[in-house]
Design an enzyme around this catalytic site. Sequence first.
Site, PDB file in Angstrom:
ATOM      1  N   PHE A 160       3.703   2.833  -6.133  1.00  0.00           N
ATOM      2  CA  PHE A 160       3.454   1.984  -4.965  1.00  0.00           C
ATOM      3  C   PHE A 160       2.878   2.764  -3.792  1.00  0.00           C
ATOM      4  CE2 PHE A 160       7.032   0.295  -7.409  1.00  0.00           C
ATOM      5  CZ  PHE A 160       6.524  -0.942  -7.761  1.00  0.00           C
ATOM      6  N   ARG A 162       0.590   4.283  -0.935  1.00  0.00           N
ATOM      7  CA  ARG A 162      -0.529   3.803  -0.119  1.00  0.00           C
ATOM      8  C   ARG A 162      -1.431   4.978   0.192  1.00  0.00           C
ATOM      9  NH1 ARG A 162       3.117   2.484   4.774  1.00  0.00           N
ATOM     10  NH2 ARG A 162       4.049   4.326   3.848  1.00  0.00           N
ATOM     11  N   GLY A 268      -9.597  -4.304   1.617  1.00  0.00           N
ATOM     12  CA  GLY A 268     -10.547  -3.760   0.648  1.00  0.00           C
ATOM     13  C   GLY A 268      -9.869  -2.641  -0.096  1.00  0.00           C
ATOM     14  N   CYS A 271      -7.527  -1.080  -4.709  1.00  0.00           N
ATOM     15  CA  CYS A 271      -6.319  -1.684  -5.301  1.00  0.00           C
ATOM     16  C   CYS A 271      -6.215  -3.188  -5.092  1.00  0.00           C
ATOM     17  CB  CYS A 271      -5.080  -0.995  -4.753  1.00  0.00           C
ATOM     18  SG  CYS A 271      -5.057   0.759  -5.156  1.00  0.00           S
TER      19      CYS A 271
HETATM   20  C1  UGA Z   1      -2.096  -0.812  -1.649  1.00  0.00           C
HETATM   21  C2  UGA Z   1      -0.600  -1.124  -1.502  1.00  0.00           C
HETATM   22  O1  UGA Z   1      -0.271  -1.255  -0.116  1.00  0.00           O
HETATM   23  C3  UGA Z   1       0.253  -0.021  -2.124  1.00  0.00           C
HETATM   24  O2  UGA Z   1       1.629  -0.350  -2.033  1.00  0.00           O
HETATM   25  C4  UGA Z   1      -0.165   0.130  -3.593  1.00  0.00           C
HETATM   26  O3  UGA Z   1       0.584   1.142  -4.228  1.00  0.00           O
HETATM   27  C5  UGA Z   1      -1.640   0.481  -3.654  1.00  0.00           C
HETATM   28  O4  UGA Z   1      -2.398  -0.570  -3.030  1.00  0.00           O
HETATM   29  C6  UGA Z   1      -2.025   0.608  -5.099  1.00  0.00           C
HETATM   30  O5  UGA Z   1      -2.061  -0.394  -5.805  1.00  0.00           O
HETATM   31  O6  UGA Z   1      -2.196   1.733  -5.565  1.00  0.00           O
HETATM   32  P1  UGA Z   1      -3.802   0.759  -0.309  1.00  0.00           P
HETATM   33  O7  UGA Z   1      -4.875   0.268  -1.216  1.00  0.00           O
HETATM   34  O8  UGA Z   1      -3.715   2.222  -0.021  1.00  0.00           O
HETATM   35  O9  UGA Z   1      -2.353   0.365  -0.894  1.00  0.00           O
HETATM   36  O10 UGA Z   1      -4.022   0.014   1.055  1.00  0.00           O
HETATM   37  P2  UGA Z   1      -3.161  -0.919   2.037  1.00  0.00           P
HETATM   38  O11 UGA Z   1      -2.442  -0.093   3.015  1.00  0.00           O
HETATM   39  O12 UGA Z   1      -2.382  -1.908   1.260  1.00  0.00           O
HETATM   40  O13 UGA Z   1      -4.342  -1.649   2.799  1.00  0.00           O
HETATM   41  C7  UGA Z   1      -5.250  -2.474   2.056  1.00  0.00           C
HETATM   42  C8  UGA Z   1      -6.278  -3.113   2.956  1.00  0.00           C
HETATM   43  O14 UGA Z   1      -5.670  -4.111   3.752  1.00  0.00           O
HETATM   44  C9  UGA Z   1      -6.986  -2.172   3.925  1.00  0.00           C
HETATM   45  O15 UGA Z   1      -8.375  -2.465   3.876  1.00  0.00           O
HETATM   46  C10 UGA Z   1      -6.382  -2.527   5.269  1.00  0.00           C
HETATM   47  O16 UGA Z   1      -7.268  -2.291   6.319  1.00  0.00           O
HETATM   48  C11 UGA Z   1      -6.104  -4.009   5.092  1.00  0.00           C
HETATM   49  N1  UGA Z   1      -5.042  -4.537   5.983  1.00  0.00           N
HETATM   50  C12 UGA Z   1      -3.782  -4.051   5.931  1.00  0.00           C
HETATM   51  C13 UGA Z   1      -5.338  -5.565   6.862  1.00  0.00           C
HETATM   52  O17 UGA Z   1      -6.474  -6.046   6.940  1.00  0.00           O
HETATM   53  N2  UGA Z   1      -4.346  -6.061   7.663  1.00  0.00           N
HETATM   54  C14 UGA Z   1      -3.090  -5.589   7.622  1.00  0.00           C
HETATM   55  O18 UGA Z   1      -2.227  -6.088   8.388  1.00  0.00           O
HETATM   56  C15 UGA Z   1      -2.800  -4.554   6.733  1.00  0.00           C
END
Ligand code: UGA
Length: 446
Positions: A160, A162, A268, A271
């Site tokens: 999990f 990030r 984006g 994941c």
């Molecule tokens: C995500 C999950 O959060 C992890 O728990 C998981 O392990 C990982 O995928 C995976 O499958 O390996 P990650 O891809 O690093 O992690 O990114 P996130 O922190 O989830 O952010 C994803 C996207 O959502 C980013 O583009 C971020 O800018 C956007 N986001 C996030 C928003 O637009 N609004 C928010 O409030 C939060």
Amino acid sequence: MSLKITVIGTGYLGATHAAAMAELGFEVLGLDIVPEKIDLLRRGEVPMYEPGLRELLRRHVAGIEGATGRLRFTMDWAEIAEFGDVHFVCVNTPQKYGEYAADMSYVDAAFASLAPHLTGPALVVGKSTVPVGSADRLAAYLAEHAPAGADAELAWNPEFLREGFAVEDTLHPDRIVVGVRSERAEKVLREVYATPVGEGSPFVVTDFPTAELVKTAANSFLATKISFINAMAEVCEAAGGDVARLAEAIGHDDRIGKKFLRAGIGFGGGCLPKDIRAFMARAGELGADQALTFLREIDSINMRRRGLMVEMAREAVGGSFLGTRVAVLGAAFKPDSDDVRDSPALNVAGQIHLQGGQVTVYDPKGMDNARRLFPTLGYADSALEAVRGADVVLHLTEWREFRELDPAALGEVASTRLLLDGRNALDPQVWRQADWTYRAMGRPTA
Ligand code: UGA
């Protein structure tokens, strides 16, 4: 005697997991099929930007001065099988070209390469994000192809982490989920994770399908939260509300919570987008597609954000990008990462460029990757240089560096003091005080 651990695949997940296992005190051998990656890692260098990972590697990689030497790398499958009691499979499962489903070819290839070498007792632990049912299939594969037979067992242990917090998430996970078929497998994994469990990380034991589903369910929930608040942003635009205040207010309800409610240009990366699509594809195969049709809407809301940002920018510059200069702050899909895979920021930059705007991008860490993906965009070495002569400035990845910019200094070089915040992360007050017109998504009244 302490368990010996191997990590197969040294991308984000694998490199971090290998270093973390060494940090926990285990002897670790990592494998990758890309020689350049192995060369880099052997020198204690990291193929991507991830805070704290380089330091962690350098603390353990054999041959580096002062390192514990507990972490080594190889390209040899026989050596891996010979060395390890526990083999973590950490290869990636991208979206299949032209389909929603996950591409399992790297996972399948890893099992095909490893299995024939497993002549003694071993626990193979899948960490990759896979369609539910894969673990059952791979267990059968091992039983058939590993000379050790039933002594070579499978477990599933989704990850999990990030990006940007990978080291922290791996060393101090908020939960550890293990799908197992025997007490022996559970016992081995309890030994592997004894330190974080001792520090309070919950250890959840399940069957194979549940373990696989926990991962995709978690990512689907996170994607849903983001698209939910982005849908509210659309309504706020129409009704004259302020989505940031709305998110703050509903977030005070513990059951809803404040996190992952930042409206903007959406999610984006490598994941969330591909995981929700693979989940829909798999549910379809299982005859449960109706259960996940809402994810199609989550995906559409998310993809629409990028188009809406482009429209907002076009309107702001008077209806056409032709002859206008657009500064784009941010290229990575999120801050503290150099990952530009399916980056909303680059997508918006690319669309504006294709509509005739002259786009200049700056990102603190993502420049090389962005240039490789979109060589036709303009790039600048600093935020100030990107903004020089710009008719509009788009804030698309919320790096701390951008929050610390001096609006007055940028105002000196910009052609027009017009800022569109695609991440709802800058302080409108501060920018307006420096005579900027500040506009954010879903906050017409802010
Ligand atoms: C995500 C999950 O959060 C992890 O728990 C998981 O392990 C990982 O995928 C995976 O499958 O390996 P990650 O891809 O690093 O992690 O990114 P996130 O922190 O989830 O952010 C994803 C996207 O959502 C980013 O583009 C971020 O800018 C956007 N986001 C996030 C928003 O637009 N609004 C928010 O409030 C939060």
